[in-house]
Design a protein around this motif. Structure first.
Motif, mmCIF file in Angstrom:
data_model
loop_
_atom_site.group_PDB
_atom_site.id
_atom_site.type_symbol
_atom_site.label_atom_id
_atom_site.label_comp_id
_atom_site.label_asym_id
_atom_site.label_seq_id
_atom_site.Cartn_x
_atom_site.Cartn_y
_atom_site.Cartn_z
ATOM 1 N N GLU A 159 0.836 -1.204 0.000
ATOM 2 C CA GLU A 159 0.000 0.000 0.000
ATOM 3 C C GLU A 159 0.867 1.249 0.000
ATOM 4 O O GLU A 159 0.555 2.243 -0.671
ATOM 5 C CB GLU A 159 -0.913 0.015 1.235
ATOM 6 C CG GLU A 159 -1.998 -1.039 1.223
ATOM 7 C CD GLU A 159 -1.526 -2.407 1.652
ATOM 8 O OE1 GLU A 159 -2.319 -3.358 1.575
ATOM 9 O OE2 GLU A 159 -0.337 -2.539 2.062
ATOM 10 N N ARG A 218 -6.375 1.061 7.095
ATOM 11 C CA ARG A 218 -7.682 1.353 6.507
ATOM 12 C C ARG A 218 -7.614 1.285 4.985
ATOM 13 O O ARG A 218 -8.525 0.760 4.323
ATOM 14 C CB ARG A 218 -8.140 2.742 6.979
ATOM 15 C CG ARG A 218 -9.569 3.096 6.633
ATOM 16 C CD ARG A 218 -10.075 4.202 7.568
ATOM 17 N NE ARG A 218 -9.131 5.314 7.668
ATOM 18 C CZ ARG A 218 -9.195 6.400 6.895
ATOM 19 N NH1 ARG A 218 -10.129 6.506 5.982
ATOM 20 N NH2 ARG A 218 -8.326 7.373 7.061
ATOM 21 N N HIS A 245 -5.530 -0.547 3.280
ATOM 22 C CA HIS A 245 -5.418 -1.969 2.953
ATOM 23 C C HIS A 245 -6.797 -2.622 2.885
ATOM 24 O O HIS A 245 -7.091 -3.383 1.945
ATOM 25 C CB HIS A 245 -4.559 -2.684 3.998
ATOM 26 C CG HIS A 245 -4.587 -4.173 3.897
ATOM 27 N ND1 HIS A 245 -3.834 -4.867 2.966
ATOM 28 C CD2 HIS A 245 -5.298 -5.107 4.578
ATOM 29 C CE1 HIS A 245 -4.076 -6.166 3.088
ATOM 30 N NE2 HIS A 245 -4.955 -6.341 4.066
ATOM 31 N N HIS A 246 -7.622 -2.331 3.860
ATOM 32 C CA HIS A 246 -8.957 -2.925 3.916
ATOM 33 C C HIS A 246 -9.775 -2.550 2.679
ATOM 34 O O HIS A 246 -10.423 -3.416 2.056
ATOM 35 C CB HIS A 246 -9.670 -2.467 5.186
ATOM 36 C CG HIS A 246 -11.057 -3.001 5.329
ATOM 37 N ND1 HIS A 246 -11.340 -4.319 5.641
ATOM 38 C CD2 HIS A 246 -12.268 -2.382 5.176
ATOM 39 C CE1 HIS A 246 -12.640 -4.492 5.677
ATOM 40 N NE2 HIS A 246 -13.230 -3.348 5.407
ATOM 41 N N VAL A 247 -9.728 -1.280 2.292
ATOM 42 C CA VAL A 247 -10.500 -0.807 1.134
ATOM 43 C C VAL A 247 -9.976 -1.434 -0.156
ATOM 44 O O VAL A 247 -10.748 -1.926 -0.993
ATOM 45 C CB VAL A 247 -10.459 0.733 1.048
ATOM 46 C CG1 VAL A 247 -11.050 1.219 -0.268
ATOM 47 C CG2 VAL A 247 -11.217 1.346 2.226
ATOM 48 N N LYS A 278 -8.281 -4.196 -0.545
ATOM 49 C CA LYS A 278 -8.538 -5.631 -0.589
ATOM 50 C C LYS A 278 -9.988 -5.903 -0.986
ATOM 51 O O LYS A 278 -10.262 -6.801 -1.797
ATOM 52 C CB LYS A 278 -8.227 -6.256 0.768
ATOM 53 C CG LYS A 278 -8.312 -7.780 0.760
ATOM 54 C CD LYS A 278 -7.852 -8.372 2.081
ATOM 55 C CE LYS A 278 -7.904 -9.886 2.017
ATOM 56 N NZ LYS A 278 -7.459 -10.509 3.301
ATOM 57 N N GLU A 279 -10.911 -5.120 -0.446
ATOM 58 C CA GLU A 279 -12.330 -5.282 -0.791
ATOM 59 C C GLU A 279 -12.574 -5.040 -2.273
ATOM 60 O O GLU A 279 -13.480 -5.630 -2.861
ATOM 61 C CB GLU A 279 -13.176 -4.311 0.026
ATOM 62 C CG GLU A 279 -13.512 -4.775 1.427
ATOM 63 C CD GLU A 279 -14.584 -3.924 2.058
ATOM 64 O OE1 GLU A 279 -14.737 -2.740 1.650
ATOM 65 O OE2 GLU A 279 -15.293 -4.428 2.964
ATOM 66 N N ARG A 280 -11.760 -4.179 -2.879
ATOM 67 C CA ARG A 280 -11.957 -3.809 -4.284
ATOM 68 C C ARG A 280 -11.077 -4.593 -5.244
ATOM 69 O O ARG A 280 -10.918 -4.215 -6.402
ATOM 70 C CB ARG A 280 -11.734 -2.300 -4.439
ATOM 71 C CG ARG A 280 -12.753 -1.497 -3.620
ATOM 72 C CD ARG A 280 -12.567 -0.013 -3.684
ATOM 73 N NE ARG A 280 -13.505 0.658 -2.769
ATOM 74 C CZ ARG A 280 -13.580 1.980 -2.594
ATOM 75 N NH1 ARG A 280 -12.758 2.782 -3.258
ATOM 76 N NH2 ARG A 280 -14.451 2.486 -1.737
ATOM 77 N N GLY A 281 -10.490 -5.683 -4.766
ATOM 78 C CA GLY A 281 -9.802 -6.607 -5.660
ATOM 79 C C GLY A 281 -8.358 -6.279 -5.969
ATOM 80 O O GLY A 281 -7.785 -6.840 -6.916
ATOM 81 N N GLN A 315 -6.395 -9.488 -5.859
ATOM 82 C CA GLN A 315 -7.098 -10.663 -6.379
ATOM 83 C C GLN A 315 -6.256 -11.482 -7.342
ATOM 84 O O GLN A 315 -6.204 -12.714 -7.255
ATOM 85 C CB GLN A 315 -8.395 -10.230 -7.063
ATOM 86 C CG GLN A 315 -9.282 -11.388 -7.487
ATOM 87 C CD GLN A 315 -10.649 -10.917 -7.938
ATOM 88 O OE1 GLN A 315 -11.151 -9.889 -7.484
ATOM 89 N NE2 GLN A 315 -11.248 -11.659 -8.849
ATOM 90 N N ASP A 367 -1.216 -13.257 3.891
ATOM 91 C CA ASP A 367 -2.333 -13.128 4.828
ATOM 92 C C ASP A 367 -2.183 -13.984 6.078
ATOM 93 O O ASP A 367 -2.705 -13.640 7.137
ATOM 94 C CB ASP A 367 -3.654 -13.515 4.140
ATOM 95 C CG ASP A 367 -4.286 -12.339 3.412
ATOM 96 O OD1 ASP A 367 -4.318 -11.246 3.992
ATOM 97 O OD2 ASP A 367 -4.739 -12.529 2.273
#
Length: 322
Positions: A274, A288, A290-292, A294-297, A300, A308
């Motif tokens: 990040e 924070r 990182h969380h966003v 990761k949620e948005r791929g 992926q 992880d």
């Protein structure tokens, strides 16, 4: 391949929010780091079992990395909202404790960001050999804990960083030219070091424990090298590529446990992918982010860019898989 853009994952308002400095949070992080360091010296001065002192040395090595990370954050000039605060705290309360002037670090480190993994990256020599064999990694760790690595690092800061000379500054990279610009740089660097470390010696002497100052360098020489080796491997070692327009090919985030944060990942340094993706985001906003992402791929199709599970044990496994 086109360079990875924040617009693929964030809008402009979100980026602005992530970049926002929080002076109170920044000061709190400095205060916590120094409180832990002070606690280590209380243990050194106390009449306790030697195992407690040994543990305190390991903690001290981790906090020395912590100060390095705080210097790093101030070097990006976004940790505090005001430039003078980044320069003042980053230099006097972080960098010079390790004999690294903030201006030297900032200039060299920005080259690392713009030239990551290339021959022009001053840090590439610290990670390009990974992965290595298990026996090779064990030999490196043995050199760390027996002081050989630490003495090389101390030589690097005394004879290359402080005098602003081109050459191999070991953990601070191979610099092709003088890093700091201007007249009187060397004298200013040594003056600042003498002022700060002389003050430390005066304080320890006034407290009746002048020899305690030496424990700073015991931690630096015998424990800090292993901590910084693990950090360097975790960030860029044994990745799919040394250099790439996509930071996910060259840079790794490691999700760590609480005890690993205490020893190896202070001040959110483990969110390194990040950081390379958006270097202007202060470290206290990286979890924070990182969380966003990761949620948005973001990870992926690039699983190597985020460990992880397993933490730094998994990092050492990857680093010794040759």
């Amino acid at each position: 391949m086109s360079k990875l853009s924040y617009k693929q994952f964030l809008n402009s308002e979100e980026l602005k929010e992530f970049r926002k400095a929080n002076d109170l949070h920044a000061l709190w992080m400095f205060a916590v780091n120094w409180a832990v360091i002070a606690a280590c010296f209380v243990v050194f001065a106390a009449e306790v079992h030697w195992l407690f002192k040994l543990a305190a040395l390991f903690v001290l090595g981790g906090r020395q990395l912590g100060l390095g990370i705080l210097m790093h954050e101030c070097g990006h000039q976004g940790f505090f909202s005001k430039l003078w605060m980044n320069r003042f705290f980053g230099h006097w309360f972080a960098g010079m404790t390790m004999l690294v002037p903030l201006e030297f670090y900032r200039t060299y480190h920005l080259i690392h960001h713009s030239k990551t993994g290339t021959d022009d990256d001053p840090d590439v020599g610290n990670i390009k050999q990974y992965p290595v064999t298990g026996s090779s990694l064990r030999r490196k760790i043995l050199r760390d804990f027996t002081g050989f690595s630490g003495l090389k690092m101390l030589y690097g800061v005394l004879f290359y960083v402080m005098p602003n000379r081109a050459g191999n500054a070991v953990s601070l990279g191979v610099n092709q030219d003088s890093v700091q610009k201007g007249d009187g740089v060397t004298l200013r660097n040594f003056r600042d070091a003498i002022v700060l470390h002389g003050l430390w010696i005066a304080v320890f002497t006034a407290l009746g424990h002048p020899a305690l100052y030496l424990m700073w360098w015991v931690g630096y020489i015998f424990f800090y090298p292993f901590v910084i080796r693990v950090r360097q491997i975790a960030e860029h070692g044994a990745m799919p590529a040394l250099a790439s327009d996509d930071v996910r090919d060259t840079t790794r985030t490691t999700i760590v446990s609480l005890w690993e944060r205490a020893f190896f990942a202070p001040n959110f340094v483990n969110f390194h992918c990040e950081h390379h993706f958006l270097p202007s985001v202060p470290s206290y906003n990286l979890p924070r982010l990182h969380h966003v992402l990761k949620e948005r791929g973001f990870y992926q199709d690039k699983p190597e860019s985020c460990v992880d599970t397993g933490g730094y044990r998994e990092i050492l496994r990857i680093a010794s898989a040759a």
